[in-house]
Design a protein around this motif. Structure first.
Motif, PDB file in Angstrom:
ATOM      1  N   ASN A 176     -18.546  12.318 -14.749  1.00  0.00           N
ATOM      2  CA  ASN A 176     -19.711  13.626 -13.523  1.00  0.00           C
ATOM      3  C   ASN A 176     -20.951  12.650 -12.229  1.00  0.00           C
ATOM      4  N   ARG A 177     -20.634  13.445 -11.852  1.00  0.00           N
ATOM      5  CA  ARG A 177     -21.537  12.577 -10.339  1.00  0.00           C
ATOM      6  C   ARG A 177     -23.560  12.910 -10.466  1.00  0.00           C
ATOM      7  N   LYS A 181     -25.279   9.418 -11.121  1.00  0.00           N
ATOM      8  CA  LYS A 181     -26.636   9.005 -10.463  1.00  0.00           C
ATOM      9  C   LYS A 181     -27.686   8.829 -11.747  1.00  0.00           C
TER      10      LYS A 181
END
Length: 202
Positions: A176-177, A181
């Motif tokens: 998942n981005r 992050k």
């Protein structure tokens, strides 16, 4: 001899890649600590997406981990209201039966270190005899938050409770981005705390 050296060099490179892969795979898991102990007070750090941390802390309170809870809320004004004001109203809505034991601690800092320094004043006022405390924060933030608390406020015996924040983080961070992050950002902050900031903090 040359072939043996080349093979040894290749073996070392492969081994290093494997180790790096394992460390990357476990990067999210390493950030999490979750070992709440029955304590004099529960401290809920601000900064989550919504009310995840508070509801997790409220559950600990209701399950007898402590009799008092401090909810941190920044004293910043947004559309004429502070988050502290909103927090007090929210407590009356979701936990009126616990409201007498849930206290809002207003602060102005914008980092965990500054927040905990201001929290100390609230603890001294609300629970002057407290010796033990639980930090409740987002799961990815637990290792750094506990380290900061133990360093800045060593007069208390700290434990930590991890509130899952699935919108921002998961241990399978590469899927998942937003998780990726958060993981990279938290590692950056952890490194900064461990190698620079902790030596400057008093």
């Amino acid at each position: 001899m040359t072939q043996r050296k080349a093979f040894s060099g290749l073996f070392v490179c492969v081994l290093l890649l494997i180790i790096a892969g394992i460390l990357m795979y476990r990067a999210g898991t390493f950030l999490i600590l979750d070992n709440p102990e029955r304590s004099d007070i529960i401290v809920v750090l601000s900064g989550d997406s919504g009310d995840v941390r508070f509801l997790h802390a409220l559950n600990l309170l209701r399950n007898g981990y402590s009799q008092e809870l401090i909810l941190d809320a920044p004293d910043w004004v947004l559309y004429g209201r502070t988050e502290s004001d909103l927090a007090r109203e929210y407590i009356q809505t979701v936990a009126p039966e616990n409201a007498a034991h849930v206290h809002v601690c207003s602060f102005k800092g914008d980092a965990t270190l500054l927040e905990l320094r201001e929290v100390a004043k609230c603890i001294h006022t609300l629970a002057p005899r407290a010796k033990t405390a639980i930090i409740v924060t987002s799961d990815f933030h637990t290792r750094r938050a506990l380290s900061i608390a133990e360093h800045v406020l060593p007069e208390y015996k700290w434990s930590v409770a991890a509130a899952p924040d699935v919108l921002r983080f998961g241990t399978a961070w590469w899927q998942n981005r937003e998780w990726a992050k958060t993981t990279m950002t938290e590692w950056q902050k952890l490194f900064w705390w461990m190698i620079v900031e902790r030596f400057q903090a008093r």
